[in-house]
Scaffold this active site. Structure first.
Site, PDB file in Angstrom:
ATOM      1  N   HIS A   1       9.848   4.720 -11.047  1.00 48.23           N
ATOM      2  CA  HIS A   1       9.357   5.804 -11.530  1.00 48.23           C
ATOM      3  C   HIS A   1       9.038   6.620 -10.184  1.00 48.23           C
ATOM      4  O   HIS A   1       9.016   6.325  -9.221  1.00 48.23           O
ATOM      5  CB  HIS A   1       8.110   5.747 -12.427  1.00 48.23           C
TER       6      HIS A   1
ATOM      7  N   HIS B   1       7.503   5.432  -7.122  1.00 46.93           N
ATOM      8  CA  HIS B   1       8.285   4.776  -6.150  1.00 46.93           C
ATOM      9  C   HIS B   1       8.861   5.803  -5.194  1.00 46.93           C
ATOM     10  O   HIS B   1       9.198   5.704  -4.148  1.00 46.93           O
ATOM     11  CB  HIS B   1       9.249   3.954  -6.812  1.00 46.93           C
TER      12      HIS B   1
ATOM     13  N   CYS C   1      -4.608 -12.101 -10.273  1.00 44.80           N
ATOM     14  CA  CYS C   1      -3.917 -11.224 -11.062  1.00 44.80           C
ATOM     15  C   CYS C   1      -2.484 -11.399 -11.070  1.00 44.80           C
ATOM     16  O   CYS C   1      -1.863 -11.142  -9.828  1.00 44.80           O
ATOM     17  CB  CYS C   1      -4.278  -9.517 -10.547  1.00 44.80           C
TER      18      CYS C   1
ATOM     19  N   CYS D   1      -0.485  -7.987  -9.903  1.00 46.11           N
ATOM     20  CA  CYS D   1      -0.739  -7.739  -8.568  1.00 46.11           C
ATOM     21  C   CYS D   1      -0.006  -9.050  -7.858  1.00 46.11           C
ATOM     22  O   CYS D   1       0.161  -8.797  -6.564  1.00 46.11           O
ATOM     23  CB  CYS D   1      -2.055  -7.850  -8.142  1.00 46.11           C
TER      24      CYS D   1
ATOM     25  N   CYS E   1      -8.962  -7.230 -13.777  1.00 46.51           N
ATOM     26  CA  CYS E   1      -8.281  -6.517 -12.452  1.00 46.51           C
ATOM     27  C   CYS E   1      -8.644  -4.989 -12.279  1.00 46.51           C
ATOM     28  O   CYS E   1      -8.418  -4.548 -13.287  1.00 46.51           O
ATOM     29  CB  CYS E   1      -6.670  -6.840 -12.589  1.00 46.51           C
TER      30      CYS E   1
ATOM     31  N   HIS F   1      -4.990  -3.196 -12.798  1.00 45.53           N
ATOM     32  CA  HIS F   1      -4.274  -3.104 -13.936  1.00 45.53           C
ATOM     33  C   HIS F   1      -5.046  -3.181 -15.223  1.00 45.53           C
ATOM     34  O   HIS F   1      -4.674  -3.239 -16.215  1.00 45.53           O
ATOM     35  CB  HIS F   1      -3.372  -4.489 -14.120  1.00 45.53           C
TER      36      HIS F   1
ATOM     37  N   LYS G   1      -3.694   6.624 -12.044  1.00 47.52           N
ATOM     38  CA  LYS G   1      -2.464   6.262 -11.179  1.00 47.52           C
ATOM     39  C   LYS G   1      -1.236   6.140 -12.229  1.00 47.52           C
ATOM     40  O   LYS G   1      -1.397   5.486 -13.017  1.00 47.52           O
ATOM     41  CB  LYS G   1      -2.705   4.577 -10.496  1.00 47.52           C
TER      42      LYS G   1
ATOM     43  N   LYS H   1       4.047   2.055 -14.488  1.00 48.42           N
ATOM     44  CA  LYS H   1       4.585   1.528 -15.566  1.00 48.42           C
ATOM     45  C   LYS H   1       3.650   0.875 -16.721  1.00 48.42           C
ATOM     46  O   LYS H   1       3.621   1.021 -17.799  1.00 48.42           O
ATOM     47  CB  LYS H   1       5.532   0.540 -15.048  1.00 48.42           C
TER      48      LYS H   1
HETATM   49  N1  MSP Z   1       6.407  -5.022  -4.168  1.00 51.98           N
HETATM   50  C1  MSP Z   1       5.145  -4.851  -3.734  1.00 51.98           C
HETATM   51  C2  MSP Z   1       5.412  -4.351  -2.223  1.00 51.98           C
HETATM   52  C3  MSP Z   1       6.028  -5.042  -0.985  1.00 51.98           C
HETATM   53  S1  MSP Z   1       5.819  -4.186   0.462  1.00 51.98           S
HETATM   54  C4  MSP Z   1       6.178  -5.642   1.287  1.00 51.98           C
HETATM   55  C5  MSP Z   1       4.508  -3.593  -4.725  1.00 51.98           C
HETATM   56  N2  MSP Z   1       5.684  -2.985  -5.274  1.00 51.98           N
HETATM   57  S2  MSP Z   1       5.444  -1.985  -6.369  1.00 51.98           S
HETATM   58  O1  MSP Z   1       6.560  -1.673  -6.915  1.00 51.98           O
HETATM   59  O2  MSP Z   1       4.225  -2.311  -7.279  1.00 51.98           O
HETATM   60  O3  MSP Z   1       4.753  -0.734  -5.671  1.00 51.98           O
HETATM   61  C6  MSP Z   1       5.125  -0.228  -4.296  1.00 51.98           C
HETATM   62  C7  MSP Z   1       4.711   1.032  -3.825  1.00 51.98           C
HETATM   63  O4  MSP Z   1       5.224   2.012  -4.914  1.00 51.98           O
HETATM   64  C8  MSP Z   1       3.211   1.347  -3.573  1.00 51.98           C
HETATM   65  O5  MSP Z   1       2.920   0.792  -2.627  1.00 51.98           O
HETATM   66  C9  MSP Z   1       3.592   2.888  -3.543  1.00 51.98           C
HETATM   67  O6  MSP Z   1       3.992   2.993  -2.187  1.00 51.98           O
HETATM   68  C10 MSP Z   1       4.450   3.047  -4.364  1.00 51.98           C
HETATM   69  N3  MSP Z   1       3.913   3.491  -5.684  1.00 51.98           N
HETATM   70  C11 MSP Z   1       3.661   2.901  -7.023  1.00 51.98           C
HETATM   71  N4  MSP Z   1       3.319   3.714  -8.060  1.00 51.98           N
HETATM   72  C12 MSP Z   1       2.383   4.674  -7.187  1.00 51.98           C
HETATM   73  C13 MSP Z   1       1.965   6.100  -7.747  1.00 51.98           C
HETATM   74  N5  MSP Z   1       1.340   6.268  -9.033  1.00 51.98           N
HETATM   75  N6  MSP Z   1       1.528   6.971  -6.698  1.00 51.98           N
HETATM   76  C14 MSP Z   1       1.745   6.835  -5.404  1.00 51.98           C
HETATM   77  N7  MSP Z   1       2.848   5.744  -5.062  1.00 51.98           N
HETATM   78  C15 MSP Z   1       3.133   4.769  -6.007  1.00 51.98           C
HETATM   79  O7  MSP Z   1       3.465  -3.370  -4.545  1.00 51.98           O
END
Ligand code: MSP
Length: 498
Positions: A17, A20, A125, A128, A143, A146, A294, A297
């Site tokens: 989304h 990311h 969690c 997480c 959590c 979440h 935030k 998903k």
């Molecule tokens: N897999 C772990 C990260 C491991 S790194 C060695 C993880 N993955 S994640 O898919 O849940 O999220 C990763 C990153 O996505 C977050 O740290 C952030 O950089 C970005 N984001 C996810 N949702 C976000 C927002 N709503 N806003 C900004 N960034 C966001 O955590």
């Protein structure tokens, strides 16, 4: 000079989304800027495929974790080119070489005396994939991220002796004030360290979806250690030659604030335990919020980046997220504010400036400009712009750097109004003055376009082609460093009807 920038690797439990895309776009801007400086750049992104979040999501769908990983890794991988992201490699933690390297490094950590057997008991969690301390739990054992109920875990694990790094980490933070930015995040990490570090599970006994622990096949490594190591392992197999010596330590890890502790505390401790050099900088950005929450998903409030690109194009998305939300802070995004920025800034301020400038050179000078020095009135306002932008980029201040450039876009619009070339064109005696004004405008436009290229690359490439000056080197970005002689027509960069 080399520059190595990374994004977090994304969980494949769901489709990508905008949150990311955000981190990946930011890393891309930095990578492109450093390439403009003539540095050798390596830009890494990828997917985090092991652990409970992925295993649980796969089981809920009635498929194997590997199947879900394959499906969603492909989505993340194909998002990158769609948002004009120029990553040099896409790592998947199910890559065989990554797995072997994780085993190697973590065996080294054990050989160095930082691993022991124990029993973990505490709150956990599964979304997480994180063990929560008592002071990190919301009322009702929930959590804080979440909002789901935490599970009580009791498990025989191998532990990582994080507590042994209390003092080395405090020293690290004392010696390197720029290890973590912004300052609020540095303070947050440091106060976590000072509150007393407890050892953490290095392996999981109950899970099977992960990298096998080589000295005990009943365990897999805890997903966070497997995941963090991606930044290091990727360099060893991304190309035929091993790039580790060339690019390690990483220049910048860009992360969201949700994963600060893993990157700013566990990661340097793990590297110290393995005897590997620490990264230079970690920059922590905030959340993109939708209606105050935030975007995620699990909360179901996501903007689909594919849809946004469909309507407005990738450049508009890249520009919007870095302009609207100050990089490093939380900020709200919405379709309404997206449309507003698109109209007022991209279409009106930059798009119109470009069309007007080109059209006037076409109309009054048949697309050709004689050589001229930039108008001193304009030159004064462009002085040191490149250095200022580079200095902000060095600190990952992407919104501030963009604002510096945008102020010059606005300055050029004011210059058009002040000098009114259409009036000069009506007076044949002022032909030379008109040459000077059009030349200064065209050169000013070239200058801002070179600087904007990391943010909105496709539009800038089109514009530079129409200016007949396609060079992107930062050394030539300054006003007066380039030459615009032969221009050509350009279709609107940001069409209004989008
Ligand atoms: N897999 C772990 C990260 C491991 S790194 C060695 C993880 N993955 S994640 O898919 O849940 O999220 C990763 C990153 O996505 C977050 O740290 C952030 O950089 C970005 N984001 C996810 N949702 C976000 C927002 N709503 N806003 C900004 N960034 C966001 O955590």
């Amino acid at each position: 000079m080399t520059f190595y920038v990374t994004t977090p690797i994304y969980y494949v439990n769901a489709a990508p989304h905008l949150g990311h895309a955000y981190t990946t776009i930011a890393a891309d801007v930095m990578a492109r800027h450093h390439r403009q400086r003539g540095e050798e750049v390596f830009f890494l992104t990828g997917t985090d495929e092991h652990g409970e979040p992925v295993a649980d999501a796969a089981h809920a769908l009635g498929i194997e974790p590997q199947q879900l990983a394959d499906r969603n890794a492909e989505r993340f991988k194909s998002l990158a080119p769609r948002i004009e992201v120029s990553n040099d490699f896409f790592i998947r933690t199910t890559d065989r070489v990554h797995e072997q390297k994780v085993q190697e490094v973590l065996s080294q950590v054990r050989d160095n005396g930082f691993v022991y057997e124990g029993t973990y008991e505490g709150w956990y969690c599964p979304r997480c994939a994180d063990f929560k301390a008592e002071n990190e739990i919301d009322p009702g054992n929930r959590c804080p991220i979440h909002h789901i109920e935490l599970t009580r875990e009791q498990e025989d694990n191998y532990f990582f002796k994080l507590s042994a790094f209390q003092e080395p980490l405090e020293r690290l933070y004392a010696e390197r004030a720029d290890f973590v930015a912004p300052r609020t995040r540095y303070n947050e990490a440091l106060s976590f360290i000072r509150s007393g570090l407890r050892d953490v599970p290095l392996t999981r006994h109950k899970l099977s979806w992960g990298v096998r622990v080589p000295w005990d096949h009943e365990h897999v490594f805890y997903v966070w250690f497997d995941a963090l190591l991606n930044y290091y392992t990727a360099l060893s197999y991304a190309r035929d030659e091993d790039l580790t010596a060339k690019f390690w330590p990483a220049s910048y890890h860009l992360i969201g604030k949700d994963i600060l502790r893993f990157h700013a505390v566990y990661w340097p401790a793990l590297l110290m335990a393995a005897g590997i050099e620490l990264p230079r900088h970690i920059f922590v950005h905030g959340y993109l919020l939708m209606e105050g929450e935030k975007m995620s998903k699990s909360l179901g409030n996501v903007l689909d980046p594919f849809e946004v690109i469909e309507r407005f194009g990738a450049d508009a998305l890249r520009f919007y997220v870095l302009r609207e939300v100050p990089f490093g802070q939380d900020g709200s995004v919405s379709t309404a504010s997206f449309e507003l920025r698109y109209e007022t800034e991209l279409a009106n301020e930059l798009g119109n400036l470009a069309s007007r400038t080109l059209a006037m050179v076409g109309r009054y000078r048949d697309w050709q400009l004689p050589p001229c020095a930039p108008d001193p009135a304009l030159a004064a306002d462009f002085e040191d712009l490149t250095d200022r932008v580079a200095e902000l980029m060095d600190r990952a201040e992407l919104t501030l750097a963009l604002d510096e450039i945008w102020q010059r876009v606005r300055r050029l619009n004011r210059y058009v109004e002040e000098r009114a070339p259409w009036r000069l064109a009506a007076e044949p005696a002022r032909a030379q003055e008109l040459d000077g004004v059009l030349g200064s405008l065209a050169e000013g436009l070239r200058s801002v376009t070179v600087l904007l290229w990391p943010y909105i690359p496709a539009s800038c490439e089109r514009l530079l082609a129409a200016l007949g000056a396609s060079g992107l080197a930062l050394a030539d970005a300054g006003l007066g460093s380039g030459r615009v002689e032969r221009l050509s027509h350009l279709e609107p960069l940001f069409p209004k009807e989008a």
